[in-house]
Design an enzyme around this catalytic site. Structure first.
Site, short mmCIF file in Angstrom:
data_model
loop_
_atom_site.label_atom_id
_atom_site.label_comp_id
_atom_site.label_asym_id
_atom_site.label_seq_id
_atom_site.Cartn_x
_atom_site.Cartn_y
_atom_site.Cartn_z
N ARG A 217 -16.06 71.15 100.92
CA ARG A 217 -15.15 70.08 101.34
C ARG A 217 -14.11 69.86 100.25
O ARG A 217 -14.44 69.95 99.06
CB ARG A 217 -15.90 68.75 101.53
N HIS B 290 -15.95 78.55 90.97
CA HIS B 290 -15.20 79.31 91.96
C HIS B 290 -15.37 80.81 91.68
O HIS B 290 -15.27 81.24 90.52
CB HIS B 290 -13.71 78.92 91.88
C1 GRF Z 1 -20.42 80.29 94.93
O1 GRF Z 1 -19.89 81.59 95.00
C2 GRF Z 1 -19.43 79.35 94.32
O2 GRF Z 1 -18.62 79.95 93.36
C3 GRF Z 1 -18.61 78.96 95.51
O3 GRF Z 1 -19.52 78.83 96.56
C4 GRF Z 1 -20.63 79.69 96.32
C5 GRF Z 1 -21.86 78.81 96.36
O4 GRF Z 1 -23.03 79.54 96.28
N1 GRF Z 1 -17.87 77.74 95.26
P1 GRF Z 1 -24.43 78.78 96.13
O5 GRF Z 1 -24.51 77.75 97.27
O6 GRF Z 1 -24.45 78.11 94.80
O7 GRF Z 1 -25.45 79.85 96.29
#
Ligand code: GRF
Length: 223
Positions: A97, A115
């Site tokens: 979100r 990210h």
């Molecule tokens: C990760 O790749 C993070 O960088 C991105 O969303 C993904 C989340 O993965 N924002 P998880 O839910 O922590 O396994």
């Protein structure tokens, strides 16, 4: 453990599988991160991240964005929940979100996102596929402070990951995720140790984060 500092209380916002949440929980359990997860909030009821939180006996909450009239109304509910759990630092760990000033102003310089690219390359939700499509030889992950833009806030730390010839989105995602799981607890440790400072710069330059090198330790820690 530091006897003087107030321990960092994390509020982790999730929407999905929660492997980054798991990395935080593991780092705390193994004594690599002196912090506590005050609450895990998901906007998705069935998110696997909630199971991970429950297994670690962390408080959980589902706040469904669909039952709020606006992003701001949703963020108000999130802020109230974070405050009621004593949260001092908010981590967006796969939280799908966009957040508003309602959340950002409640936790100034204390909302962190992870990210899966080397920002400012490939912001948005298809970062790994975008890196492959572009033909990048290197991608990686970025931990940054959140501002009102999409993946635009001051960068805390980055790790590079090579993009291999036979990479598809899934393969690259897995290799980047492995680095995310190291980087995020490391950065949270810096925040817990009060080593992160946001430095304003001259016009045309974005704010930059300075990481103070010397860990703040009390004499007790040396013992
Ligand atoms: C990760 O790749 C993070 O960088 C991105 O969303 C993904 C989340 O993965 N924002 P998880 O839910 O922590 O396994």
């Amino acid at each position: 453990m530091n006897g003087k500092r107030t321990p960092l209380v994390l509020g982790v916002l999730v929407s999905g599988s929660g492997t980054n949440l798991q990395a935080i929980l593991d780092a705390i359990r193994e004594g690599r991160l002196d912090a506590k997860v005050g609450v895990v909030i998901s906007n998705v009821a069935g998110a696997k991240a909630l199971d991970r939180a429950r297994s670690a006996e962390a408080a959980t909450l589902v706040i469904d964005h669909k039952s709020h009239a606006s992003r701001e109304a949703f963020d108000h509910a999130v802020v109230e929940a974070l405050r009621s759990h004593g949260v001092s630092c908010v981590v967006l760990a796969g939280f799908m979100r966009l957040v508003t000033p309602v959340l950002l102003d409640a936790f100034p310089h204390r909302v962190v996102n992870i990210h899966p690219s080397l920002l400012p390359a490939f912001p948005g939700i298809h970062a790994q596929a975008d890196a492959i499509r572009y033909g990048s030889r290197v991608s990686g992950c970025t931990v940054h402070l959140v501002d009102t833009g999409v993946d635009t806030g001051p960068i805390l730390a980055q790790v590079a990951v090579p993009v291999l010839d036979d990479d598809d989105e899934a393969k690259l995602r897995e290799r980047i995720l492995a680095k995310e799981h190291e980087l995020l607890p490391t950065v949270l440790k810096w925040i817990a140790e009060d080593r992160v400072e946001v430095v304003s710069r001259s016009e045309g330059m974005r704010p930059r984060v300075r990481i103070k090198l010397d860990a703040v330790t009390s004499p007790d820690d040396a013992a």
